[in-house]
Structures are given as structure tokens and as C-alpha cells.
Design a protein around this motif. Sequence first.
Motif, mmCIF file in Angstrom:
data_model
loop_
_atom_site.group_PDB
_atom_site.id
_atom_site.type_symbol
_atom_site.label_atom_id
_atom_site.label_comp_id
_atom_site.label_asym_id
_atom_site.label_seq_id
_atom_site.Cartn_x
_atom_site.Cartn_y
_atom_site.Cartn_z
ATOM 1 N N UNK A 61 0.844 -1.208 0.000
ATOM 2 C CA UNK A 61 0.000 0.000 0.000
ATOM 3 C C UNK A 61 0.871 1.247 0.000
ATOM 4 N N UNK A 62 1.929 1.242 0.777
ATOM 5 C CA UNK A 62 2.836 2.383 0.852
ATOM 6 C C UNK A 62 3.495 2.634 -0.503
ATOM 7 N N UNK A 63 3.934 1.584 -1.158
ATOM 8 C CA UNK A 63 4.583 1.710 -2.467
ATOM 9 C C UNK A 63 3.622 2.318 -3.491
ATOM 10 N N UNK A 64 2.366 1.839 -3.490
ATOM 11 C CA UNK A 64 1.378 2.373 -4.446
ATOM 12 C C UNK A 64 1.067 3.847 -4.160
ATOM 13 N N UNK A 65 1.000 4.202 -2.874
ATOM 14 C CA UNK A 65 0.724 5.603 -2.518
ATOM 15 C C UNK A 65 1.864 6.511 -2.994
ATOM 16 N N UNK A 66 3.110 6.050 -2.843
ATOM 17 C CA UNK A 66 4.244 6.859 -3.303
ATOM 18 C C UNK A 66 4.257 6.997 -4.813
ATOM 19 N N UNK A 67 3.906 5.940 -5.529
ATOM 20 C CA UNK A 67 3.846 6.027 -6.997
ATOM 21 C C UNK A 67 2.791 7.048 -7.416
ATOM 22 N N UNK A 68 1.675 7.019 -6.711
ATOM 23 C CA UNK A 68 0.610 7.973 -7.022
ATOM 24 C C UNK A 68 1.098 9.405 -6.786
ATOM 25 N N UNK A 69 1.833 9.629 -5.703
ATOM 26 C CA UNK A 69 2.366 10.962 -5.417
ATOM 27 C C UNK A 69 3.362 11.406 -6.487
ATOM 28 N N UNK A 70 4.192 10.487 -6.958
ATOM 29 C CA UNK A 70 5.159 10.830 -8.025
ATOM 30 C C UNK A 70 4.446 11.273 -9.292
ATOM 31 N N UNK A 71 3.418 10.496 -9.646
ATOM 32 C CA UNK A 71 2.678 10.846 -10.865
ATOM 33 C C UNK A 71 2.022 12.223 -10.716
ATOM 34 N N UNK A 72 1.462 12.471 -9.545
ATOM 35 C CA UNK A 72 0.815 13.768 -9.318
ATOM 36 C C UNK A 72 1.833 14.908 -9.345
ATOM 37 N N UNK A 73 2.987 14.669 -8.795
ATOM 38 C CA UNK A 73 4.031 15.689 -8.763
ATOM 39 C C UNK A 73 4.527 15.993 -10.177
ATOM 40 N N UNK A 74 4.674 14.935 -10.959
ATOM 41 C CA UNK A 74 5.135 15.122 -12.338
ATOM 42 C C UNK A 74 4.093 15.873 -13.152
ATOM 43 N N UNK A 75 2.808 15.610 -12.862
ATOM 44 C CA UNK A 75 1.747 16.261 -13.619
ATOM 45 C C UNK A 75 1.416 17.628 -13.040
#
Length: 171
Positions: A133-147
Motif C-alpha cells: 500500500x505504501x509503495x502504491x501511494x508513493x507512486x501515485x504521489x510521483x505521478x501527481x508531482x510530475x503532472x
Amino acid sequence: RWGSGAVRGGRAVLAASAGSGGRGGAAEEAGAGGGRQSWRGESRGSPQQLAERYADLAASHSEALRQREEREWHNARLRQENARLRLENRRLRRENRCLFRQALLGPGPDKPPADPGEEAEALRAQLGRLQEKHRRALQHLRRCRAAGGPEASGAEEGELEELLLEEDEQP
């Protein structure tokens, strides 16, 4: 059974007076009643009949008293039984509440764990799920930051960088 005439509607009616046609009826009534016009208060029977009548009334009264005592005894027994059942119901309700609490809370601290190996395996599985769950949340944050999305702008930049670095360091 107790008098010489029939009683109808609260009045004594003699059989002989019904066929007299109105003449001599009073004389016949007076002869049968001992010279009185009213039947109330008259004995209308021999002493033996009166004694039998009194004995019947006394027996009926005794039977009524016996039945009343029996009902009172039965009611007292039922009240005692009800009190006992109320106490039993309270005890069972307390027991049910206690069992329900135990089922909700699980085994208490006084009970030892089932098996340390099983408990460790369950904790490892739970840790694996939380890491995923932690890994997926961080991936989501990266995508949001990039966008450049609103999720990234709301978070503090230092916290996000720290989380990302922690994730990169873990195997």
C-alpha cells in the motif's frame, strides 16, 4: 326441592293457585303460607328440609373457601417461580453480554498466544500488505508531482522528498 311451590322470577308460585281462576286463590295461598300474604321470610318447609338446605349451603361455602385457599396457594407458588425465573433471566443476560464482549475483544491478555510461529507469519503477511500500500501511494504521489496536480502542491515538499528517498533505499 326445598319448598312446596316453584320459584319464578323471585316469587313463589303455588301449583293450586294457577288453576283457581282468581277466586279462592288468596284463600289457598293463605292456607299454604300460614295466613301470610308475602312469601318472603317464610320457612316453607319442614325442619328436616331446612336442615338439609342449611347443610347444603354450609358444604357449598366450605367448598368455595377450599377453592379460594387452593387458588391463593397456587398463585403464591407461581409468584415464587416467576421470581426464580427473573433471577435466572438476569444471570443469563449477564452471561450473554460477557460472552459477546469476549467474542468482540478476542482473547484477553491472560491467555497465551496460540503459536509464536503462526503469529510471526501473520505479522509478516500484514507487513507485506502495508508495504505494498505504501509503495502504491508513493507512486501515485510521483505521478501527481510530475503532472503538477493539487495533491502534490498540498503536501510539504520536504516530507514528500523524504518519503521518496525512503522508498528508493528499501530493497
